[in-house]
Write a protein that holds these residues in place. Structure first.
Motif, mmCIF file in Angstrom:
data_model
loop_
_atom_site.group_PDB
_atom_site.id
_atom_site.type_symbol
_atom_site.label_atom_id
_atom_site.label_comp_id
_atom_site.label_asym_id
_atom_site.label_seq_id
_atom_site.Cartn_x
_atom_site.Cartn_y
_atom_site.Cartn_z
ATOM 1 N N ILE A 341 3.018 5.067 -7.111
ATOM 2 C CA ILE A 341 1.682 5.464 -6.658
ATOM 3 C C ILE A 341 0.920 4.261 -6.130
ATOM 4 O O ILE A 341 0.266 4.322 -5.074
ATOM 5 C CB ILE A 341 0.903 6.134 -7.810
ATOM 6 C CG1 ILE A 341 1.531 7.491 -8.164
ATOM 7 C CG2 ILE A 341 -0.568 6.320 -7.440
ATOM 8 C CD1 ILE A 341 0.930 8.139 -9.393
ATOM 9 N N SER A 342 1.008 3.139 -6.840
ATOM 10 C CA SER A 342 0.329 1.920 -6.405
ATOM 11 C C SER A 342 0.879 1.431 -5.064
ATOM 12 O O SER A 342 0.120 1.054 -4.164
ATOM 13 C CB SER A 342 0.484 0.828 -7.468
ATOM 14 O OG SER A 342 -0.101 -0.386 -7.043
ATOM 15 N N THR A 345 -0.230 3.741 -2.251
ATOM 16 C CA THR A 345 -1.659 3.536 -1.975
ATOM 17 C C THR A 345 -1.875 2.277 -1.141
ATOM 18 O O THR A 345 -2.694 2.255 -0.212
ATOM 19 C CB THR A 345 -2.445 3.436 -3.297
ATOM 20 O OG1 THR A 345 -2.233 4.620 -4.060
ATOM 21 C CG2 THR A 345 -3.928 3.268 -3.028
ATOM 22 N N LEU A 348 -0.858 3.042 2.381
ATOM 23 C CA LEU A 348 -1.882 3.870 3.026
ATOM 24 C C LEU A 348 -3.059 3.001 3.462
ATOM 25 O O LEU A 348 -3.656 3.228 4.521
ATOM 26 C CB LEU A 348 -2.347 4.968 2.069
ATOM 27 C CG LEU A 348 -1.336 6.096 1.811
ATOM 28 C CD1 LEU A 348 -1.847 7.024 0.709
ATOM 29 C CD2 LEU A 348 -1.073 6.890 3.091
ATOM 30 N N GLY A 349 -3.386 2.004 2.642
ATOM 31 C CA GLY A 349 -4.434 1.060 3.032
ATOM 32 C C GLY A 349 -4.040 0.261 4.265
ATOM 33 O O GLY A 349 -4.841 0.076 5.190
ATOM 34 N N TYR A 365 -4.352 -5.425 -0.399
ATOM 35 C CA TYR A 365 -3.294 -4.420 -0.332
ATOM 36 C C TYR A 365 -1.932 -5.027 -0.668
ATOM 37 O O TYR A 365 -1.080 -4.374 -1.284
ATOM 38 C CB TYR A 365 -3.252 -3.778 1.049
ATOM 39 C CG TYR A 365 -4.448 -2.910 1.364
ATOM 40 C CD1 TYR A 365 -4.946 -2.015 0.422
ATOM 41 C CD2 TYR A 365 -5.095 -2.993 2.601
ATOM 42 C CE1 TYR A 365 -6.051 -1.218 0.707
ATOM 43 C CE2 TYR A 365 -6.192 -2.202 2.887
ATOM 44 C CZ TYR A 365 -6.671 -1.312 1.942
ATOM 45 O OH TYR A 365 -7.761 -0.522 2.225
ATOM 46 N N ALA A 460 4.583 4.708 3.627
ATOM 47 C CA ALA A 460 3.856 5.243 2.474
ATOM 48 C C ALA A 460 4.391 6.612 2.084
ATOM 49 O O ALA A 460 4.517 6.929 0.893
ATOM 50 C CB ALA A 460 2.358 5.336 2.793
ATOM 51 N N LEU A 464 5.868 7.967 -1.555
ATOM 52 C CA LEU A 464 5.371 9.158 -2.236
ATOM 53 C C LEU A 464 6.506 10.139 -2.521
ATOM 54 O O LEU A 464 6.507 10.820 -3.550
ATOM 55 C CB LEU A 464 4.295 9.837 -1.386
ATOM 56 C CG LEU A 464 2.961 9.080 -1.267
ATOM 57 C CD1 LEU A 464 2.057 9.762 -0.248
ATOM 58 C CD2 LEU A 464 2.254 9.000 -2.617
#
Length: 484
Positions: A341-342, A345, A348-349, A365, A460, A464
């Motif tokens: 998840i980290s 994320t 995505l950033g 990031y 990303a 996921l």
């Protein structure tokens, strides 16, 4: 006199010292040439396809040899092959350092990949054979942190080495370092595993898998070249799937396969391998994409760009050991899921970057990604290795490495395919080969930045997609305990 516990502890520390040095060496190799690749390509007059194969050559050699490494280590033992890995790595470094053209460099990188695969795969196997199970994830974390220390050293020193000594020393520097590590390994390591089977190598499986890998990589490379090559790329893609299907059927039917695919009946193993593959697809092109953004879009020098990637590696140094300890204490499932998840994320950033993005936010990031990587890698590796019988750990380690390497090989191709949806291939080629940003064919740096950002979004999504495979292992494990 030393007690048995003290002797055992001393032996474990000796083993860890060698495997840690091997991880450092391969980490140094993975990052030392990344920043200077445009300079190397320019010196050898390499085009974009050759550049891609210089990057992919190492991973290609590392991946195909995995089929033989696992089987050989389970048949003949780990230590002899591990020390041979140092020698192969050193000889290939000499060939790469004196390469007169990109073709020789690509071949040298493939050979070096063979040596690197022996070191990385068997270091995990040797640790599993010698370290108590209740502390294995912690020491695997230390082992992977050593890789990151090498990576940080590579990123920090690459610009200096190129500027002061020339690009050839990017490879030649491995010769004295590798030889010292080889001598230490010969002096320190003793074989802990006793082979139980008669020797037999699955050359049919090796050939089929190599054909599959070559076909799919060539296919993905051609897909990036535009409509002219789509038909040939499609044919190669179909051919690669045929080779893969025949390979699976072959491995299932023969008595002593290169890769014992029956291990996939163990869901803890299967879920971990799948999560590793998807994670690697997300991870593999991270450095290349960020270097393109920093050097081309933002105009940073090669040395500065290398230093700007260090925060990710430094973050992993901190959280790599933490991930192993948390896994030993709380179990691998919650730790790996938080890591994924980290990481997703963070990507995505990075998918929001543009030519005016705050560099401090990019560093944030990177640190988040390093945190996620630390929490995912060593616990996931530990869960894979401890899910199989001792006599199958060599094959299990090979399967783990194969899944990681295939993911990394696919990652760069996926990233380029994603980018060329937003900018033409010839523009991307010009930028990747650092021939200058003045000939963008009407495309601005904002367009390039957007293409890179979209590639980060793709990575990303791969991260996921790995989450359900980690979570499902908890469900399967819970059902098993309930049934018992």
């Amino acid at each position: 006199m030393c007690s048995d516990d003290e002797k055992g502890g001393s032996r474990i520390l000796s083993v860890i010292s060698v495997t840690t040095l091997a991880s450092f060496l391969t980490g140094l190799n993975a990052r030392l040439a990344v920043v200077g690749l445009p300079i190397i390509a320019s010196a050898l007059n390499a085009d974009v396809d050759m550049m891609l194969w210089i990057i992919q050559g190492y991973m290609f050699g590392s991946t195909i040899i995995q089929l033989i490494i696992g089987r050989l280590s389970d048949l003949y033992g780990r230590v002899r092959l591990f020390n041979l890995g140092f020698l192969i790595f050193i000889c290939a470094a000499v060939l790469a350092g004196f390469a007169p053209n990109p073709y020789v460099l690509i071949v040298a990188r493939m050979i070096q990949g063979v040596g690197g695969a022996l070191l990385m795969t068997l270091s995990v196997t040797i640790l599993t054979d010698n370290v108590p199970r209740n502390s294995l994830a912690t020491w695997l974390g230390v082992n992977q942190v050593a890789w990151r220390v090498g990576a940080v050293a590579g990123l920090s020193l690459s610009g200096v080495i190129i500027d002061v000594m020339g690009w050839r020393w990017i490879y030649l520097i491995y010769v004295p370092i590798g030889f010292i590590f080889y001598l230490w390994g010969m002096h320190t390591l003793k074989e802990a595993y006793k082979p139980e089977e008669k020797p037999r190598i699955d050359m049919g499986g090796f050939t089929l898998f190599t054909a599959f890998l070559i076909s799919i990589l060539l296919s993905l490379t051609m897909f990036t070249l535009g409509t002219t090559y789509i038909q040939m790329a499609s044919i190669l893609l179909v051919l690669s799937l045929i080779f893969l299907a025949i390979f699976v059927l072959w491995e299932i039917r023969i008595q002593q396969p290169a890769l014992d695919l029956r291990l996939f009946k163990i869901w803890q193993f299967t879920g971990g391998i799948t999560a590793q593959l998807l994670y690697s697809i997300g991870f593999g092109s991270f450095s290349t994409l960020l270097i393109l953004y920093l050097e081309i879009v933002r105009g940073f020098s090669a040395t500065s760009s290398g230093l700007l990637i260090v925060p990710f590696e430094a973050s992993y140094l901190v959280f790599g050991v933490l991930g192993g300890r948390l896994s030993d204490k709380y179990g691998y499932v919650p730790v790996t899921v938080i890591g994924l998840i980290s990481s997703a994320t963070a990507f995505l950033g990075l998918s929001t970057i543009n030519p005016s993005s705050d560099v401090n936010m990019i560093i944030f990031y990177e640190v988040m990604f390093g945190f996620g990587t630390g929490l995912f890698l060593s616990p996931n590796t530990s869960s894979i290795m401890t899910s199989v019988p001792a006599g199958k750990r060599g094959v299990a380690s090979s399967l783990r490495s194969v899944s990681a390497n295939i993911g990394i090989l696919l990652s760069l191709n996926v990233a380029i395919l994603s980018m060329v949806q937003y900018i033409p291939y010839d523009v991307a080629s010009t930028l990747i080969s650092s021939k200058g940003v003045e000939n963008l064919g009407g495309y601005t740096l904002a367009d390039l930045s957007n293409a890179i950002a979209k590639s980060f979004m793709t990575q990303a999504l791969a991260m996921l997609a790995a989450i359900p495979f980690s979570l499902s292992r908890a469900i399967k494990r819970g059902r098993k305990v309930k049934n018992e």
